[in-house]
Scaffold this motif. Sequence first.
Motif, PDB file in Angstrom:
ATOM      1  N   VAL A 198     -75.041  54.812  68.314  1.00 15.75           N
ATOM      2  CA  VAL A 198     -73.466  55.428  68.011  1.00 15.75           C
ATOM      3  C   VAL A 198     -72.537  54.914  69.248  1.00 15.75           C
ATOM      4  O   VAL A 198     -72.985  55.359  70.261  1.00 15.75           O
ATOM      5  CB  VAL A 198     -73.728  57.196  68.115  1.00 15.75           C
ATOM      6  CG1 VAL A 198     -72.433  57.810  67.832  1.00 15.75           C
ATOM      7  CG2 VAL A 198     -74.908  57.284  67.109  1.00 15.75           C
ATOM      8  N   ALA A 199     -71.674  54.559  68.627  1.00 13.98           N
ATOM      9  CA  ALA A 199     -70.436  53.779  69.839  1.00 13.98           C
ATOM     10  C   ALA A 199     -69.713  54.969  70.016  1.00 13.98           C
ATOM     11  O   ALA A 199     -69.774  56.108  69.524  1.00 13.98           O
ATOM     12  CB  ALA A 199     -69.731  52.893  68.920  1.00 13.98           C
TER      13      ALA A 199
ATOM     14  N   ASP B 168     -66.586  55.639  69.494  1.00 13.42           N
ATOM     15  CA  ASP B 168     -65.473  55.914  68.249  1.00 13.42           C
ATOM     16  C   ASP B 168     -66.414  56.531  67.436  1.00 13.42           C
ATOM     17  O   ASP B 168     -65.762  57.019  66.342  1.00 13.42           O
ATOM     18  CB  ASP B 168     -64.890  54.945  67.903  1.00 13.42           C
ATOM     19  CG  ASP B 168     -65.665  53.753  67.068  1.00 13.42           C
ATOM     20  OD1 ASP B 168     -67.052  54.038  67.249  1.00 13.42           O
ATOM     21  OD2 ASP B 168     -65.085  52.713  66.614  1.00 13.42           O
ATOM     22  N   GLY B 169     -67.745  56.799  67.539  1.00 14.82           N
ATOM     23  CA  GLY B 169     -68.640  57.548  66.343  1.00 14.82           C
ATOM     24  C   GLY B 169     -69.294  56.722  65.327  1.00 14.82           C
ATOM     25  O   GLY B 169     -69.950  57.200  64.597  1.00 14.82           O
ATOM     26  N   THR B 170     -68.931  55.217  65.174  1.00 12.46           N
ATOM     27  CA  THR B 170     -69.463  54.403  64.301  1.00 12.46           C
ATOM     28  C   THR B 170     -71.040  54.114  64.468  1.00 12.46           C
ATOM     29  O   THR B 170     -71.323  54.210  65.743  1.00 12.46           O
ATOM     30  CB  THR B 170     -68.869  53.256  64.447  1.00 12.46           C
ATOM     31  OG1 THR B 170     -68.950  52.563  65.636  1.00 12.46           O
ATOM     32  CG2 THR B 170     -67.387  53.136  63.847  1.00 12.46           C
ATOM     33  N   VAL B 171     -71.767  53.997  63.633  1.00 11.93           N
ATOM     34  CA  VAL B 171     -73.209  53.947  63.719  1.00 11.93           C
ATOM     35  C   VAL B 171     -73.632  52.442  63.360  1.00 11.93           C
ATOM     36  O   VAL B 171     -73.205  52.064  62.304  1.00 11.93           O
ATOM     37  CB  VAL B 171     -73.863  55.029  62.994  1.00 11.93           C
ATOM     38  CG1 VAL B 171     -75.446  55.008  63.096  1.00 11.93           C
ATOM     39  CG2 VAL B 171     -73.416  56.495  63.241  1.00 11.93           C
ATOM     40  N   SER B 172     -74.591  52.129  64.266  1.00 11.00           N
ATOM     41  CA  SER B 172     -75.065  50.484  63.865  1.00 11.00           C
ATOM     42  C   SER B 172     -75.940  50.696  62.606  1.00 11.00           C
ATOM     43  O   SER B 172     -76.301  51.636  62.225  1.00 11.00           O
ATOM     44  CB  SER B 172     -75.868  50.263  65.086  1.00 11.00           C
ATOM     45  OG  SER B 172     -77.081  50.818  65.334  1.00 11.00           O
ATOM     46  N   LYS B 173     -76.238  49.452  62.343  1.00 11.17           N
ATOM     47  CA  LYS B 173     -77.278  49.304  61.273  1.00 11.17           C
ATOM     48  C   LYS B 173     -78.673  49.603  61.922  1.00 11.17           C
ATOM     49  O   LYS B 173     -78.726  49.710  63.545  1.00 11.17           O
ATOM     50  CB  LYS B 173     -77.606  47.913  60.660  1.00 11.17           C
ATOM     51  CG  LYS B 173     -77.595  46.977  61.864  1.00 11.17           C
ATOM     52  CD  LYS B 173     -77.496  45.543  61.155  1.00 11.17           C
ATOM     53  CE  LYS B 173     -78.075  44.511  62.078  1.00 11.17           C
ATOM     54  NZ  LYS B 173     -77.926  43.128  61.363  1.00 11.17           N
TER      55      LYS B 173
ATOM     56  N   ALA C 298     -70.708  61.404  65.906  1.00 14.17           N
ATOM     57  CA  ALA C 298     -71.392  60.346  65.178  1.00 14.17           C
ATOM     58  C   ALA C 298     -71.051  60.509  63.579  1.00 14.17           C
ATOM     59  O   ALA C 298     -71.077  61.445  63.122  1.00 14.17           O
ATOM     60  CB  ALA C 298     -72.881  60.336  65.358  1.00 14.17           C
ATOM     61  N   ARG C 299     -70.994  59.542  62.888  1.00 17.45           N
ATOM     62  CA  ARG C 299     -70.774  59.393  61.391  1.00 17.45           C
ATOM     63  C   ARG C 299     -72.059  59.655  60.724  1.00 17.45           C
ATOM     64  O   ARG C 299     -72.682  58.526  60.268  1.00 17.45           O
ATOM     65  CB  ARG C 299     -69.481  58.246  61.119  1.00 17.45           C
ATOM     66  CG  ARG C 299     -68.348  58.316  61.697  1.00 17.45           C
ATOM     67  CD  ARG C 299     -67.639  56.853  61.393  1.00 17.45           C
ATOM     68  NE  ARG C 299     -66.478  56.899  62.280  1.00 17.45           N
ATOM     69  CZ  ARG C 299     -65.714  55.983  62.064  1.00 17.45           C
ATOM     70  NH1 ARG C 299     -65.913  54.807  61.539  1.00 17.45           N
ATOM     71  NH2 ARG C 299     -64.530  55.935  63.142  1.00 17.45           N
TER      72      ARG C 299
ATOM     73  N   SER D 129     -74.841  64.880  63.109  1.00 22.37           N
ATOM     74  CA  SER D 129     -73.541  64.675  63.406  1.00 22.37           C
ATOM     75  C   SER D 129     -72.917  65.431  64.544  1.00 22.37           C
ATOM     76  O   SER D 129     -71.939  65.340  64.768  1.00 22.37           O
ATOM     77  CB  SER D 129     -72.896  65.424  62.031  1.00 22.37           C
ATOM     78  OG  SER D 129     -73.201  66.919  61.899  1.00 22.37           O
TER      79      SER D 129
END
Length: 210
Positions: A171-172, A174-179, A63-64, A82
């Motif tokens: 957390v998607a 690919d590690g991107t994090v939602s609002k 996760a970013r 992280s």
Amino acid sequence: MRLPVAAVALLAAGVLLTGCDGVAPSFACKVDATTPDLVQDREAAGIADCDPASWSAGDGAAARLPDLELDCLGGEAGAALSRVHGPAVLNFWSSNCGPCRKEMPALQEFYEEYGDRITVLGVNWLDTYPGAAIDLARLSGVTYPSLADGCGDLQETDAPLGAGLPFFLFVAEDGTVSKPHTGGVTSSDEVVAMVEETLGIDLAAAKATP
């Protein structure tokens, strides 16, 4: 969203004044999970340790999120957000938050049903009563792991944070994090709908796959 220092102080004071009856307050915002009372409480509650290696899913990208070590409600060793790998559901809550109390059983149901496919992690936030938090988890039947940020250290990072509790971060793969997504859910189906809409995961189809 970052809360001003004064607001954090007021929130902490509110927690100290409105904690559960019979639960001794912790006047420091760090969680010492090694004290005899907390050890007894967390063992009775059955909350999982905050060991990233043991989290159910998490085979995607990291996760970013900040590499900031947080305390753990269910064990002595903390972890950083992280260390979470997608897909994952992060739920921020506090023991003196009414909507948090109502949604925890629903999140536990989701965890029991889908925790082998998506990581579920609580974050006990701005809560200076670790004993009350553990007791709430026990009364709610919650066993998914929860990190703890009683001091609100995440506010000094670039972590996306909600304006109030409870709220979710997703957390998607690919590690991107939602609002932040406002919480207050009352059923596991609502969590499923949020996951499917935010992460694009068809949990029903995944469940049907042998």
